[in-house]
Design an enzyme around this catalytic site. Structure first.
Site, PDB file in Angstrom:
ATOM      1  CD  GLU A 147     -72.178 -89.673  32.005  1.00 57.86           C
ATOM      2  OE1 GLU A 147     -71.021 -90.137  32.154  1.00 57.86           O
ATOM      3  OE2 GLU A 147     -72.402 -88.453  31.949  1.00 57.86           O
TER       4      GLU A 147
ATOM      5  CG  HIS B  52     -71.221 -90.618  27.512  1.00 61.14           C
ATOM      6  ND1 HIS B  52     -70.151 -90.147  26.791  1.00 61.14           N
ATOM      7  CD2 HIS B  52     -71.927 -89.527  27.865  1.00 61.14           C
ATOM      8  CE1 HIS B  52     -70.214 -88.818  26.706  1.00 61.14           C
ATOM      9  NE2 HIS B  52     -71.289 -88.415  27.352  1.00 61.14           N
TER      10      HIS B  52
END
Ligand SMILES: *[C@@H]1O[C@H](CO)[C@@H](O)[C@H](O)[C@H]1NC(C)=O
Ligand SMILES: *[C@@H]1O[C@H](CO)[C@@H](O)[C@H](O)[C@H]1NC(C)=O
Ligand SMILES: *[C@@H]1O[C@H](CO)[C@@H](O)[C@H](O)[C@H]1NC(C)=O
Ligand SMILES: *[C@@H]1O[C@H](CO)[C@@H](O)[C@H](O)[C@H]1NC(C)=O
Ligand SMILES: *[C@@H]1O[C@H](CO)[C@@H](O)[C@H](O)[C@H]1NC(C)=O
Ligand SMILES: *[C@@H]1O[C@H](CO)[C@@H](O)[C@H](O)[C@H]1NC(C)=O
Ligand SMILES: *[C@@H]1O[C@H](CO)[C@@H](O)[C@H](O)[C@H]1NC(C)=O
Ligand SMILES: *[C@@H]1O[C@H](CO)[C@@H](O)[C@H](O)[C@H]1NC(C)=O
Ligand SMILES: *[C@@H]1O[C@H](CO)[C@@H](O)[C@H](O)[C@H]1NC(C)=O
Ligand SMILES: *[C@@H]1O[C@H](CO)[C@@H](O)[C@H](O)[C@H]1NC(C)=O
Length: 402
Positions: free
Chosen positions: A215, A231
């Protein structure tokens, strides 16, 4: 007459499998975007948005819900995929009621919508960008590229989060014979917090495990604070860097940067450009920096820390602020996901448990510990919303006019 037609269609659908349902047709709000190249300029794309699968009504031929009050699937109706597909259909969304409206290249997302019983109810929508075919998500391959959009965060108070980000979902939404809608019905969501949902990439959740994927949070923001955060996840996607190495100007000591009347005046719209720079300036290299620049009015506003090594997220910086960055492969892992392609997600949400403290409280922002309580927001700011517009992506330097 309409009711009879609806039921007839429903029975037809149920004979086949878990198909789109008969009550509300799925009509994706159009949202044009633009793909740009250095030499060819920007070409408008006829894209649209689709509401996440989890927001939808799954029901039987008799209109009984296929989900339970806690949000999981009814295990009698959905004991396995084949049964679920036989017993349940998924409905189209009413986008206005879901808090999402679009016009041209602009989308407004509302936290609260008018409730049929009076007052408001929380809609908190999450949508994804669909390709012009309306069948699959647009796969954004942004390694060595840049991404720009305009945002208006002026109506987002403390505790609200207007978010635009990328998740490495399957472009088809995990479409399969038992879940034929796939991306057309907003299926296949995953992110680096490993959410547990009713379906994982189109297959039934029977294990209770979450669905993790890489992400890249391009913007999580309200009018008082903002962050952008990679992330990365393990290649096997069993775990991710949940905290990530977020860049928040306020946390870096710049308290009048992202603020009403600040360097970047959050009372007015502005353009956010994010560049995914590689070590060799190609679209195949190793991600070496995530750079940020803003435009507001006719001003170019560099990221808060300009100069030195501080004007971008680098792997070194990530390792220094995030103890688990290295464990998950740091920026290099994020870069490979950006190279493969990621799906664009938009959401507006607030947070009943922590009141969004990681974004805008304490060292992260000026909000006090109770300002982000959703019940306070609902009482004082029921019209809170965010506007995203003019999405463009392509070669470095191609998305913003000089
Ligand atoms: C988008 O739709 C418009 C109007 O139908 C059309 O003229 C244009 O060529 C389309 N763009 C693309 C990239 O297909
Ligand atoms: C599951 O669905 C069946 C059939 O509609 C129903 O009888 C049962 O009460 C449901 N269970 C739950 C927990 O909702
Ligand atoms: C969608 O929801 C809006 C607002 O709740 C309502 O006014 C409208 O009638 C609904 N549209 C359909 C097609 O049901
Ligand atoms: C949409 O999908 C088609 C077919 O896969 C592809 O050629 C096109 O580039 C895609 N457009 C966008 C905007 O992703
Ligand atoms: C998701 O589902 C699609 C379609 O069935 C499949 O091709 C893809 O491999 C799946 N991805 C993962 C990570 O399971
Ligand atoms: C996922 O599966 C587990 C185990 O069957 C179940 O307890 C849980 O409610 C499911 N969650 C969702 C959102 O379906
Ligand atoms: C996932 O990858 C990590 C790191 O490569 C490894 O430690 C872990 O055992 C793997 N998990 C599974 C289930 O394969
Ligand atoms: C990449 O581009 C930047 C900016 O144009 C330049 O300063 C740098 O030397 C280039 N690096 C490589 C390896 O080509
Ligand atoms: C652009 O800058 C000029 C001065 O440099 C200023 O007079 C003008 O108002 C600015 N325009 C906008 C839209 O901010
Ligand atoms: C916290 O902020 C909210 C919203 O700005 C305000 O209404 C409230 O009075 C503040 N509480 C304290 C204790 O300062």
């Amino acid at each position: 007459m309409h009711a009879i037609t609806a039921v007839a269609c429903g029975l037809l659908a149920l004979v086949k499998a878990q198909q789109p349902g008969p009550v509300t047709p799925e009509v994706h709000p159009p949202l044009t975007t633009a793909k740009c190249t250095t030499h060819g300029g920007c070409v408008v794309q006829n894209t649209s948005v689709v509401l996440d699968f989890g927001f939808r009504w799954l029901h039987t031929a008799n209109y009984a819900s296929c989900t339970t009050s806690t949000g999981g699937l009814n295990t009698t109706l959905c004991a396995n995929e084949a049964a679920c597909a036989q017993n349940c259909v998924v409905e189209g969304a009413n986008y206005t009621a879901a808090g999402v409206t679009t016009s041209g290249s602009s989308m407004t997302m509302r936290q609260y919508v008018d409730a049929s019983t009076g007052g408001v109810s929380s809609a908190s929508p999450r949508v994804y960008l669909l390709n012009s075919t309306s069948q699959d998500y647009v796969l954004f391959q942004l390694l060595g590229q840049e991404f720009s959009f305009d945002v208006d965060v002026s109506a987002l108070p403390c505790g609200e989060n207007g978010a635009l980000y990328l998740s490495e979902m399957d472009a088809s939404g995990g479409r399969n014979p038992y879940q034929t809608g796939g991306a057309t019905y907003g299926s296949g969501y995953c992110d680096a917090q490993c959410p547990v949902e009713t379906f994982k990439n189109g297959t039934l959740n029977t294990s209770g495990t979450g669905y993790c994927c890489n992400e890249m949070d391009i913007l999580e923001s309200n009018s008082l604070a903002a962050a952008f955060t990679p992330h990365p996840c393990f290649d096997n996607s069993t775990n991710c860097d949940k905290s990530g190495c977020g860049f928040n100007p306020y946390s870096q000591g710049y308290h009048n940067y992202w603020a009403p009347g600040g360097t970047l005046d959050t009372r007015k719209p502005f353009t956010v450009t994010t560049q995914f720079i590689t070590n060799d300036n190609t679209t195949k290299g190793t991600l070496s920096a995530i750079k940020r620049v803003y435009h507001q009015g006719n001003r170019t506003i560099p990221s808060a820390i300009s100069g030195g090594a501080g004007d971008a997220i680098s792997a070194t910086w990530c390792a220094s602020v995030d103890g688990t960055a290295a464990e998950f492969g740091n920026l290099a892992t994020m870069g490979r996901a950006l190279e493969r392609g990621m799906v664009l997600a938009f959401s507006i949400w607030n947070d009943n448990s922590q009141f969004m403290d990681w974004l805008d409280q304490g060292s992260n922002g000026p909000c006090n510990s109770t300002a982000g309580n959703p019940s306070l927001i609902e009482a004082t700011d029921p019209t809170t919303h965010v506007v995203f517009s003019n999405i463009k992506w392509g070669d470095i330097g191609s998305t913003v006019a000089a």
